[in-house]
Structure formats: C-alpha cells, structure tokens
Design a protein around this motif. Sequence first.
Motif, PDB file in Angstrom:
ATOM      1  N   GLU A 202     -15.402  12.867  36.476  1.00  0.00           N
ATOM      2  CA  GLU A 202     -15.288  13.931  35.485  1.00  0.00           C
ATOM      3  C   GLU A 202     -16.295  15.059  35.685  1.00  0.00           C
ATOM      4  O   GLU A 202     -16.008  16.216  35.407  1.00  0.00           O
ATOM      5  N   ASN A 203     -17.507  14.687  36.126  1.00  0.00           N
ATOM      6  CA  ASN A 203     -18.568  15.690  36.322  1.00  0.00           C
ATOM      7  C   ASN A 203     -18.793  16.546  35.071  1.00  0.00           C
ATOM      8  O   ASN A 203     -18.919  17.773  35.143  1.00  0.00           O
ATOM      9  N   LYS A 204     -18.804  15.885  33.934  1.00  0.00           N
ATOM     10  CA  LYS A 204     -19.044  16.614  32.690  1.00  0.00           C
ATOM     11  C   LYS A 204     -20.536  16.882  32.519  1.00  0.00           C
ATOM     12  O   LYS A 204     -21.365  15.998  32.718  1.00  0.00           O
ATOM     13  N   GLN A 205     -20.837  18.086  32.156  1.00  0.00           N
ATOM     14  CA  GLN A 205     -22.230  18.477  31.935  1.00  0.00           C
ATOM     15  C   GLN A 205     -22.500  18.511  30.439  1.00  0.00           C
ATOM     16  O   GLN A 205     -22.234  19.497  29.759  1.00  0.00           O
ATOM     17  N   ARG A 206     -22.991  17.402  29.909  1.00  0.00           N
ATOM     18  CA  ARG A 206     -23.311  17.300  28.485  1.00  0.00           C
ATOM     19  C   ARG A 206     -24.831  17.383  28.338  1.00  0.00           C
ATOM     20  O   ARG A 206     -25.542  16.448  28.733  1.00  0.00           O
TER      21      ARG A 206
ATOM     22  N   ASP B 161     -27.580  14.501  27.029  1.00  0.00           N
ATOM     23  CA  ASP B 161     -26.881  13.250  26.703  1.00  0.00           C
ATOM     24  C   ASP B 161     -27.650  12.087  27.318  1.00  0.00           C
ATOM     25  O   ASP B 161     -27.786  11.985  28.536  1.00  0.00           O
TER      26      ASP B 161
ATOM     27  N   ARG C 102     -20.941   5.389  26.598  1.00  0.00           N
ATOM     28  CA  ARG C 102     -19.847   6.363  26.656  1.00  0.00           C
ATOM     29  C   ARG C 102     -18.497   5.663  26.547  1.00  0.00           C
ATOM     30  O   ARG C 102     -17.584   6.129  25.858  1.00  0.00           O
TER      31      ARG C 102
ATOM     32  N   ARG D 136     -15.554   6.171  23.620  1.00  0.00           N
ATOM     33  CA  ARG D 136     -14.168   6.525  23.922  1.00  0.00           C
ATOM     34  C   ARG D 136     -13.194   5.582  23.228  1.00  0.00           C
ATOM     35  O   ARG D 136     -12.141   6.005  22.743  1.00  0.00           O
TER      36      ARG D 136
ATOM     37  N   TYR E 123      -7.415  10.621  26.625  1.00  0.00           N
ATOM     38  CA  TYR E 123      -8.769  11.164  26.795  1.00  0.00           C
ATOM     39  C   TYR E 123      -8.802  12.033  28.051  1.00  0.00           C
ATOM     40  O   TYR E 123      -9.499  13.045  28.113  1.00  0.00           O
ATOM     41  N   THR E 124      -8.043  11.611  29.075  1.00  0.00           N
ATOM     42  CA  THR E 124      -7.837  12.420  30.272  1.00  0.00           C
ATOM     43  C   THR E 124      -6.338  12.606  30.448  1.00  0.00           C
ATOM     44  O   THR E 124      -5.536  11.965  29.774  1.00  0.00           O
TER      45      THR E 124
END
Length: 448
Positions: free
Chosen positions: A16-20, A23, A30, A34, A144-145
């Motif tokens: 995903e490479n999500k930048q939160r 976090d 996580r 979900r 979710y995706t």
Amino acid sequence: MTKALSTDWHARRYQENKQRQDDQRNPFQRDKARVLHSAAFRRLQAKTQVLGVGMNDFYRTRLTHSLEASQIGSGLNAQLRLKFPDVAPWLDDHLVETLCLAHDIGHPPFGHGGEVALNYMMREHGGFEGNGQTFRILTRLEPYTQDFGMNLTRRTLLGVLKYPVCHGLVAKPAQHGPAASFRQLKAADWQPAKAVFDEDGEILDWVLSALPEAERTQFQQLKPARDPQGHARSRFKSLDCAIMELADDIAYSVHDLEDAIVLGIVQAQRWQEQVVEPLIQRGGPFSPTQLGKISQDLFCHEHHRRKDAIGTLVNALVTSVTLVTQSDDFTLPLLARIARLEPDHHALLKVLKGFVYTDVIRKPEVQLLEFKGQQMVMELFEAFASDPERLLPVTTARRWQDQVARGHSGNRVIADYISGMTDEFAARLHENLFTPRSGNLFELQSRL
C-alpha cells in the motif's frame, strides 16, 4: 536464543505504501483496526450465534460472541507468556484478538442452517463453508482495497486458516442426489467440507509461500480418514490459530451455556446428569463439592452468583492452557507447537461443548428456527440464480457478469451476496420477494 520470525510474515499481498504521519501502530494493530471497522464485522451484531436473533434481547449474537472470544484469547496469551517465556516474543495480543474478532465473519445468516443451505445450492460449484468464506472476505471481498479485501498481513491470514487446504483436496462427492424439494433436504446429508474455496487457492498459496517447501507439504497433510464416505480433514494449524480456536471453544461452551440457563432452555436436572455426574466419575479439575457449588450458582436466581460461576469455569479453562508439540518435522516456531488445555480441563471443555450441542443446539425449538432459515436461504439463492442480472443489486450484478465473462460460474457471487446478509435483512428480502403484498425493496437494496 529465541529464533526470530522472518519479516515475510508482516508482508501484505498489496504493497500500500500509505504515508500516515506519526502512526505508531504495529502491523497487527492495523489488521485489528481493519477488522473492527469493516462492514462484515458490524453485520455480526445481527447474525445468529446459537439462538435466533430477535427471540430475546439478552443473549449473544455472533458479534458479542466474537468480542468475548477476543478477550479470552488475550487471556490465553498471558498464560502462555508466563508458562513458556521462550514463546513470549512470538505472541501478540493484537494478533490473537484480530483472529478472534474475524473468525466468524464468513458465517451466513441463520447459523448452521444457512451454511448447509448455501453448501447445497453450491454443490456443483465448489461448495460453501463458513471458514472458507471468512478467508474470502478477508482476502477478496471486504472493500478496504479494490482487489485484495482487507489486505491483512500474511501471519494474520495464516492464523485464521483453521483448515489450510483447498476444497477439491478434501471434499468427497455427494453420496445423495439433489433433494426432491427444499422442504425435504436433510441437513446431515449436506455438511460442508472444511476448506478454502478452490478459486481462492492462489491466495492460500501466497500465505503459505513463506514456509519452507517441506514444511508446507507437511502442514497441508490430511488426517487419516475415519469415514471413507465423508469429507477429509486437514491435520495441522498454526500456533496463533490454535489459540484462537481454543478461545472460540471456551466462549461457545461457557457463555452460550449461560444464555441457555437464563432463558430456561437448560434444566438443572439435565446439567446434573449430563455434566456433573460424568465429571465426578472420571475425576477432573473440580471436586464434587466445587461442582455442587458451581451448579447451585448457575441455576440460582441471583445474577451475580451465576456470573461468578461462569467466571470460575472460564478461569479454570484459560489458566490450564499449555503448549504441545504438533510435529517434530516443523522447525518454524509458528508451527512447531500449538496451544492445548491440560487433559482434565480438555475433558471438562469437551463435556461442556457436548452438553451445549445436545441440550441447546439440537433442541427442536432451535432446530425449527434453523430449518426455517435454511429454507429462506435456498429460496433466495434460487430466485437470484434464475435471473441474476435482473434481481441482483447493480454492483453485485456487475461482479456476476465479470465472473461469467471470464468463463466462471456466477454462483459464487450469489453465495457471497447471500452469506453477507444479516438474519433480519435476509428475512425481509425473502418476505418482499415471496409474500404477495406491497413492499419497498429500495431501502433493502441500498444496504448492500
């Protein structure tokens, strides 16, 4: 020195490479979030656990059962850390809570009746089984995706795999032809094979790809067949899965017993005959005096005494957890040992589970409700399969069309749709379709 687990177990199928920003959660926190925030989890509040939703506002639904199993799971973890310090680095409370919260999200409306109904309707298309559907929701269906479901970590998916084999490997051909009518379907003839659906085999392959090849082959071995005419069963599971399964069994056998006592379904005399006397005869974790006190408290009219007795039973089971070697061929810590109860406590759990099954689940009053739900599910499936593009909701119809365009049966999409329904939604939809009176389907269809 404790052998560290590979970071491969933290991997997700979709990067995903999500930048939160800031976090601080670990991967299993996580995963837990979900599951908790998913629509599939919320629907458990309106799905049958043992007794039909709506019969009373006291007893458990699948949601409250899952929450209680989650709490028991973290208690089992605490005991294992204390007793086996070498295993402590591999245990994670967020992980086992996630597994307990998620373990029932694939079960259809109306409990086992709904599961048998869908398995019958899918008899020529890969079958249906609640655990296989749980895996499917987690890995494909929950949005979710776009294409990877909740996109959980590999270790979480390994932990939810109670039966880490595909349907085609364990399912035996049906020994009975199609029923003459839905009314004549005998549930015992259509028990589902415990497995992942064949069309989800590629995802199972991904989960198990982190195992050495020899250990993967061993992990997917089958038990020796007790009934050559019945389905085969997988032999092994992971440590995380064994903890989750124990938590599920304890919650089921003790807390569902509490519901049955409060509602007057279980009588003190039957408890004495079916539980107390067998336990006294074989010996066990409680003396006859202690069993007498527990029995008095369970069936008294003072709620706090009953709660104390329930707590005593749960504590005895949770604190007896231990680890046993699953197979000398496994070197991976997640497979080498699994959680079990000490022999006397295992016997106690077995007696409690058997009592709940014979004196609650198999009661005619409960079976009548299960049969009714079974009929509704089969009739809904038949209706949708007769003209999917006309009757299915728009997004579900598109999934059906996509499957058919790829040369696959669209029936799996129909099973996905129906299995995701709550008891109340399925009942109202059935009424709108088959009861000759006016009804508003727009509100119903907007729900899914």
